[in-house]
Design an enzyme around this catalytic site. Structure first.
Site, mmCIF file in Angstrom:
data_model
loop_
_atom_site.group_PDB
_atom_site.id
_atom_site.type_symbol
_atom_site.label_atom_id
_atom_site.label_comp_id
_atom_site.label_asym_id
_atom_site.label_seq_id
_atom_site.Cartn_x
_atom_site.Cartn_y
_atom_site.Cartn_z
ATOM 1 N N PRO A 194 2.470 -1.775 9.880
ATOM 2 C CA PRO A 194 1.676 -2.706 10.692
ATOM 3 C C PRO A 194 1.707 -2.281 12.152
ATOM 4 O O PRO A 194 2.591 -1.529 12.578
ATOM 5 C CB PRO A 194 2.381 -4.043 10.483
ATOM 6 C CG PRO A 194 3.794 -3.675 10.172
ATOM 7 C CD PRO A 194 3.712 -2.385 9.391
ATOM 8 N N ARG A 223 -3.728 1.357 11.041
ATOM 9 C CA ARG A 223 -4.295 0.822 12.276
ATOM 10 C C ARG A 223 -4.494 1.974 13.262
ATOM 11 O O ARG A 223 -3.611 2.820 13.429
ATOM 12 C CB ARG A 223 -3.366 -0.230 12.892
ATOM 13 C CG ARG A 223 -3.269 -1.527 12.096
ATOM 14 C CD ARG A 223 -4.546 -2.340 12.194
ATOM 15 N NE ARG A 223 -4.470 -3.610 11.492
ATOM 16 C CZ ARG A 223 -4.878 -3.815 10.245
ATOM 17 N NH1 ARG A 223 -5.380 -2.799 9.545
ATOM 18 N NH2 ARG A 223 -4.797 -5.010 9.687
ATOM 19 N N HIS A 231 -14.014 2.821 8.586
ATOM 20 C CA HIS A 231 -13.246 1.668 8.114
ATOM 21 C C HIS A 231 -13.765 1.175 6.756
ATOM 22 O O HIS A 231 -14.093 -0.005 6.584
ATOM 23 C CB HIS A 231 -13.310 0.538 9.153
ATOM 24 C CG HIS A 231 -12.097 -0.351 9.128
ATOM 25 N ND1 HIS A 231 -11.430 -0.734 10.255
ATOM 26 C CD2 HIS A 231 -11.431 -0.931 8.093
ATOM 27 C CE1 HIS A 231 -10.416 -1.521 9.948
ATOM 28 N NE2 HIS A 231 -10.390 -1.650 8.631
ATOM 29 N N ASP A 279 -9.338 6.362 8.658
ATOM 30 C CA ASP A 279 -10.356 5.358 8.363
ATOM 31 C C ASP A 279 -10.385 4.308 9.460
ATOM 32 O O ASP A 279 -11.173 3.369 9.403
ATOM 33 C CB ASP A 279 -10.044 4.695 7.008
ATOM 34 C CG ASP A 279 -11.156 3.792 6.518
ATOM 35 O OD1 ASP A 279 -12.332 4.226 6.551
ATOM 36 O OD2 ASP A 279 -10.871 2.663 6.088
ATOM 37 N N GLU A 310 -12.868 -0.224 17.565
ATOM 38 C CA GLU A 310 -13.916 -0.216 16.544
ATOM 39 C C GLU A 310 -14.993 -1.225 16.879
ATOM 40 O O GLU A 310 -14.672 -2.340 17.296
ATOM 41 C CB GLU A 310 -13.306 -0.511 15.169
ATOM 42 C CG GLU A 310 -12.302 0.531 14.746
ATOM 43 C CD GLU A 310 -11.572 0.207 13.460
ATOM 44 O OE1 GLU A 310 -10.800 1.060 12.981
ATOM 45 O OE2 GLU A 310 -11.771 -0.911 12.919
ATOM 46 N N ILE A 335 0.837 -1.207 0.000
ATOM 47 C CA ILE A 335 0.000 0.000 0.000
ATOM 48 C C ILE A 335 0.865 1.247 0.000
ATOM 49 O O ILE A 335 0.626 2.181 -0.777
ATOM 50 C CB ILE A 335 -0.955 -0.002 1.205
ATOM 51 C CG1 ILE A 335 -1.911 -1.193 1.118
ATOM 52 C CG2 ILE A 335 -1.746 1.303 1.256
ATOM 53 C CD1 ILE A 335 -2.791 -1.375 2.347
#
Length: 314
Positions: A205, A233, A281, A257, A262, A158
């Site tokens: 990560p 994250r 998300h 996002d 969550e 990404i």
């Protein structure tokens, strides 16, 4: 084979099809599963598919027939991998399926901060343009991306896709990553990244080293005109610190996002913050992205059944 999907609603709320799984055996799909019902719903299943369901040794002890767990996501921190090894259970995930979708949302955030399209559309719809003596107006200063510096923290699939898009806009890209790669033109340390960037996009990560990497110390290095974007994250960011810097005008904006817990909790400090954009998300939620994910989930299970498992994490 008995296959149970424990929380299928996020991946497939009804616009995709689970039917390809049926060629492998009996399939049961639950939209959601509360923690107290996980072991009961797994029961005598041979294989389970899940997204955000925690799987512990206690659950595995109650489900002796279970031999396969297919995580319908890239992250697999919800699974006790050591317990799975002890129970001889294969665990797979789905890497890199959402690269295009996440990169797209990053630039939706960047474009909104640069152009303020919603603000100006709302202004037009309220009648301000029809009452304007000039052919144009703008409500806030606008930003041209060409020549601006985008700092990327983390350079997997990404991060590298975001870099290529940024270069197409004419932006300068600098990268802070734990894994040096020859294609990175401008590698920098974390202090330089936060100090020099006009936009910072997080793509690392979540580990103990990256948890709360965005905090008062790193935020204080940012320009007051700089923007921070998190599509990685939630816990990479100390949300209380970000709220303080937003409210005091010490950074120009924050877009995310993902949040620390969550679904978002009512006491999340980012609710009501100035110059803050939060989406629920959705970077992975395009139909095309979810179909790609489902295809790989099915292929993972097929490969396991054939004795040639792929994307194995345990």
């Amino acid at each position: 084979m008995k296959i149970t999907v424990l929380d299928g609603n996020a991946l497939n709320p009804g616009d995709l099809s689970w039917s390809p799984l049926e060629k492998f055996g009996q399939v049961a799909v639950f939209p959601r599963t509360e923690a107290s019902l996980v072991a009961e719903r797994i029961g005598d299943s041979d294989a389970i598919l899940l997204n955000k369901i925690n799987i512990t040794e206690e659950i595995l002890d109650k489900c002796p027939k279970l031999k396969y767990i297919g995580v319908q996501a890239t992250g697999y921190n919800v699974i006790d991998l050591e317990a799975c090894k002890r129970h001889n259970i294969t665990v797979t995930n789905v890497p890199s399926y959402s690269t295009a979708g996440v990169a797209q949302l990053v630039f939706a955030f960047i474009s909104e901060f640069a152009c303020h399209t919603q603000l100006h559309s709302d202004s037009v719809m309220s009648g301000e343009w029809t009452n304007c003596p000039d052919f144009c107006y703008w409500k806030v200063p606008l930003i041209e991306l060409e020549g601006k510096t985008l700092g990327i923290f983390g350079y997997g699939s990404i991060g590298s896709r975001v870099a290529r898009i940024a270069e197409a806009y004419g932006m300068k890209v600098i990268v802070c990553t734990r894994t040096p790669k020859p294609e990175i033109k401008n590698p920098v340390d974390i202090s330089t990244l936060f100090n020099e960037s006009d936009f910072i996009s997080l793509h690392a990560p979540l580990t103990e080293k990256t948890r709360n990497v965005v905090n008062k110390t790193t935020l204080s290095l940012m320009k007051k005109t700089a923007f921070l974007i998190n599509t990685a994250r939630g816990p990479l960011v100390n949300e209380k610190d970000v709220r303080e810097f937003l409210d005091n005008g010490r950074i120009a904006g924050y877009a995310a996002d993902v949040v620390s817990k969550e679904p978002m909790k009512k006491d999340n400090p980012l609710l009501g913050a100035k110059n803050c954009i939060i989406t629920p998300h959705i970077a992975w939620a395009a139909t095309e992205t979810r179909q790609r994910l489902l295809n790989i989930v099915i292929e993972n299970l097929k490969c396991f059944i054939m004795g040639k498992p792929q994307n194995v994490v345990s």
